[in-house]
Design an enzyme around this catalytic site. Structure first.
Site, PDB file in Angstrom:
ATOM      1  N   SER A 255     -23.782 -31.528 -35.219  1.00 10.62           N
ATOM      2  CA  SER A 255     -25.175 -31.557 -35.662  1.00 10.62           C
ATOM      3  C   SER A 255     -25.274 -32.328 -36.973  1.00 10.62           C
ATOM      4  O   SER A 255     -24.276 -32.843 -37.476  1.00 10.62           O
ATOM      5  CB  SER A 255     -25.682 -30.129 -35.882  1.00 10.62           C
ATOM      6  OG  SER A 255     -25.120 -29.621 -37.081  1.00 10.62           O
ATOM      7  N   LYS A 256     -26.481 -32.348 -37.518  1.00  8.55           N
ATOM      8  CA  LYS A 256     -26.689 -33.053 -38.791  1.00  8.55           C
ATOM      9  C   LYS A 256     -25.888 -32.427 -39.924  1.00  8.55           C
ATOM     10  O   LYS A 256     -25.576 -33.097 -40.905  1.00  8.55           O
ATOM     11  CB  LYS A 256     -28.179 -33.046 -39.145  1.00  8.55           C
ATOM     12  CG  LYS A 256     -28.928 -34.168 -38.470  1.00  8.55           C
ATOM     13  CD  LYS A 256     -30.159 -34.578 -39.246  1.00  8.55           C
ATOM     14  CE  LYS A 256     -30.773 -35.823 -38.621  1.00  8.55           C
ATOM     15  NZ  LYS A 256     -32.074 -36.151 -39.158  1.00  8.55           N
ATOM     16  N   ARG A 257     -25.569 -31.153 -39.792  1.00  4.67           N
ATOM     17  CA  ARG A 257     -24.758 -30.504 -40.822  1.00  4.67           C
ATOM     18  C   ARG A 257     -23.394 -31.177 -40.958  1.00  4.67           C
ATOM     19  O   ARG A 257     -22.722 -31.057 -41.966  1.00  4.67           O
ATOM     20  CB  ARG A 257     -24.535 -29.023 -40.481  1.00  4.67           C
ATOM     21  CG  ARG A 257     -25.622 -28.094 -40.953  1.00  4.67           C
ATOM     22  CD  ARG A 257     -25.235 -26.653 -40.702  1.00  4.67           C
ATOM     23  NE  ARG A 257     -24.911 -26.443 -39.282  1.00  4.67           N
ATOM     24  CZ  ARG A 257     -23.692 -26.228 -38.801  1.00  4.67           C
ATOM     25  NH1 ARG A 257     -22.652 -26.186 -39.607  1.00  4.67           N
ATOM     26  NH2 ARG A 257     -23.492 -26.039 -37.512  1.00  4.67           N
ATOM     27  N   HIS A 258     -22.984 -31.842 -39.889  1.00  5.63           N
ATOM     28  CA  HIS A 258     -21.708 -32.552 -39.926  1.00  5.63           C
ATOM     29  C   HIS A 258     -21.905 -34.022 -40.293  1.00  5.63           C
ATOM     30  O   HIS A 258     -20.959 -34.797 -40.254  1.00  5.63           O
ATOM     31  CB  HIS A 258     -21.012 -32.464 -38.560  1.00  5.63           C
ATOM     32  CG  HIS A 258     -20.782 -31.062 -38.093  1.00  5.63           C
ATOM     33  ND1 HIS A 258     -21.447 -30.516 -37.021  1.00  5.63           N
ATOM     34  CD2 HIS A 258     -19.982 -30.087 -38.578  1.00  5.63           C
ATOM     35  CE1 HIS A 258     -21.044 -29.269 -36.849  1.00  5.63           C
ATOM     36  NE2 HIS A 258     -20.167 -28.982 -37.781  1.00  5.63           N
ATOM     37  N   GLY A 259     -23.145 -34.382 -40.614  1.00  6.04           N
ATOM     38  CA  GLY A 259     -23.428 -35.782 -40.945  1.00  6.04           C
ATOM     39  C   GLY A 259     -23.740 -36.619 -39.718  1.00  6.04           C
ATOM     40  O   GLY A 259     -23.957 -37.813 -39.814  1.00  6.04           O
TER      41      GLY A 259
END
Ligand code: GLU
Length: 513
Positions: A255-259
């Protein structure tokens, strides 16, 4: 037979890195084998269809360096390449008519209420879920004709053969078997006459001469249906290549949390396409040796399906940044300035930064404040028009220290701004010290004509010796803060020489004030 692969996205949203990886493996395999890479748009699900998605895919692919030999945007011997157009051309109807004639498919007239009742009955009685024949798999031709004459809507289902073992020999996963008795009869043509993904994709894979189907492993459960379609049609199936999922470094869903984000966002963020391609290729694929930084041509040469890993691929944003930094450092400085110009005037750049709001837990994507990226880059490039040598050297000094093109705005800001922005903490720590005014006055007394790196170093060392400073730190830190507003940056002597006597004098005076 020469390799033919297809990337077959459904235009339902933006192109994400996971899909880019599939498309990239297609491209690398095709180029490695001297085959053809095909783009096919799977737009039969009109409910989820987004008209702008196809344009976005093509733009994202072109930017990433994934090239197609056939597709809706370039044409080719199997046009049309959009399934909606292929449907209009009667391609699926022709095949389904053959299957009706051979008895491999049948019309099923259940209403949605009847299907709901069937589902509830199966749930209550803990029976296998799905459509295993209902009233229509074995209905008499008269009964079917009657329902049709009455104008009842129907779907067309595949008659899955009972008591068979369906075997997949996957290029990544190896052998997987299914008992055909657990498979329900899938819909191939919907009530509105549209083919389902399963049918349209397999028909097209055959008609387009696809030799390898590369896709995500979430499609493995659909394989028995796909193999059954090939069998019913009497066609040889392609080689299936199911790539493992991509997770974050924590093993969780990407997800975006992982960039991770959409491909064109990486462009706006200042990643170089070659670096992104290199990084994405290595998620779940290994060239076999300890090689990491590989240009597109090297990836093509080294690519082999045997290098695909069955374990989940990890998306490591820090590694992507590191890799991008490596590519930036390998560029010439004039080349980099040209890249920055293209970047700052490129599609989507301004809009991305104007609208950027980090998601919860998303890692920082740029040095400095995201909202200031466009203005700071513009200021750097404007200065480059007036004083190219100065800006080229500033870029050269920061080239070692940035990871993306977007970083250059902040990294070079103190070269550009007449008065550099002061980091208040740095100023409080270093500029208030007792020895600082005398040091700055001494430096100012030295500044005339031009200055070199060697001059700057010699002056400061001279001062150190004359005033008995054991270490250089108490001298270089205040100077750096006064000249750049920051505590970190390129080598002090180099940046002093580049700033030159006039800028230095002004900044030292301001800091003394
Ligand atoms: N249209 C499907 C998707 O977007 C393609 C699946 C396949 O490659 O067979 O996921």
């Amino acid at each position: 037979m020469s390799v033919r692969v297809r990337f077959a996205p459904s235009p339902t949203g933006r192109l994400h890195v996971g899909a880019l990886r599939t498309a990239l493996f297609d491209y690398l395999l095709a180029r490695n084998a001297g085959g053809a890479n095909i783009l096919r748009i799977e737009d039969t699900d009109r409910g989820r269809y987004q008209p702008e998605a196809e344009v976005e895919f093509i733009e994202a692919m072109a930017w990433s360096g994934v090239v197609f030999d056939e597709g809706p945007h370039v044409g080719g011997p199997h046009a049309p390449y959009r399934q909606s157009e292929r449907k209009e051309a009667g391609i699926y109807a022709e095949q389904i008519d053959k299957l009706l004639a051979s008895g491999h498919v049948y019309k099923a007239f259940e209403t949605s209420q009847e299907l709901d009742e069937m589902r509830t009955y199966q749930q209550i009685n803990k029976l296998p879920q799905g459509y295993f024949g209902g009233d229509w798999r074995d209905a008499s031709p008269e009964k079917v004709a009657e329902a049709e004459a009455a104008g009842k809507p129907y779907v067309i289902r595949l008659r899955i053969q009972r008591n068979k073992t369906i075997v997949l020999q996957d290029a990544v996963r190896g052998r997987i078997e299914w008992d055909s008795n657990v498979l329900d009869d899938p819909v191939l043509i919907k009530a509105d006459g549209m083919p389902t993904y399963h049918f349209a994709a397999m028909v097209d894979d055959h008609l387009m001469g696809i030799t390898h189907v590369i896709r995500g492993e979430e499609w493995i459960p659909s394989v028995p249906k796909h193999l059954a379609i090939f069998q019913a049609c009497g066609w040889e199936p392609p080689i299936f290549v199911h790539c493992p999922v991509i997770t974050g470094p924590d093993g969780k869903k990407l997800s975006k949390r992982h960039g991770a984000t959409s491909v064109l966002d990486y462009r706006a963020m200042g990643f170089l396409p070659e670096a992104l391609m290199n990084f994405v290729a290595l998620i779940g694929w290994s060239p076999g040796e300890d090689r990491e930084v590989m240009a597109p041509d090297e990836l093509i040469q080294a690519f082999a399906l045997s290098g695909l890993q069955p374990s989940p691929g990890k998306f490591d944003f820090d590694k992507l940044k590191w890799m991008n930094g490596t590519y930036i450092r390998n560029m010439t400085v004039p080349g980099l300035l040209q890249k920055l110009r293209e970047f700052a005037s490129g599609d989507g750049f301004e809009a991305f930064w104007a609208g950027f709001v980090p998601e919860d837990g998303q890692p920082p994507i740029v040095q400095g404040e995201p909202a200031r990226v466009p203005a700071r880059l513009r200021a750097l490039l404007d200065l480059a028009d007036r004083d190219p040598d100065y800006v080229l050297r500033a870029i050269e000094l920061e080239q070692e220290r940035v990871t993306t093109l977007a970083d250059f705005g902040d990294a070079c800001a103190f070269f550009v701004d007449v008065a550099p922005e002061m980091d208040p903490k740095a100023a409080a720590k270093w500029l208030g010290q007792e020895h600082v005014p005398a040091l700055f006055s001494y430096m100012q007394s030295k500044l005339s004509g031009s200055v070199t790196e060697a001059d700057c170093e010699a002056w400061v060392r001279e001062y150190q010796a004359a005033h008995g400073f054991e270490k250089l730190g108490p001298l270089v830190h205040p100077l750096r803060v006064a000249l750049t507003g920051r505590t970190a940056g390129p080598g002090l002597w180099e940046l002093m020489a580049l700033l030159g006597p006039d800028r230095m004098r002004t900044r030292l005076t301001a800091a003394l004030g």
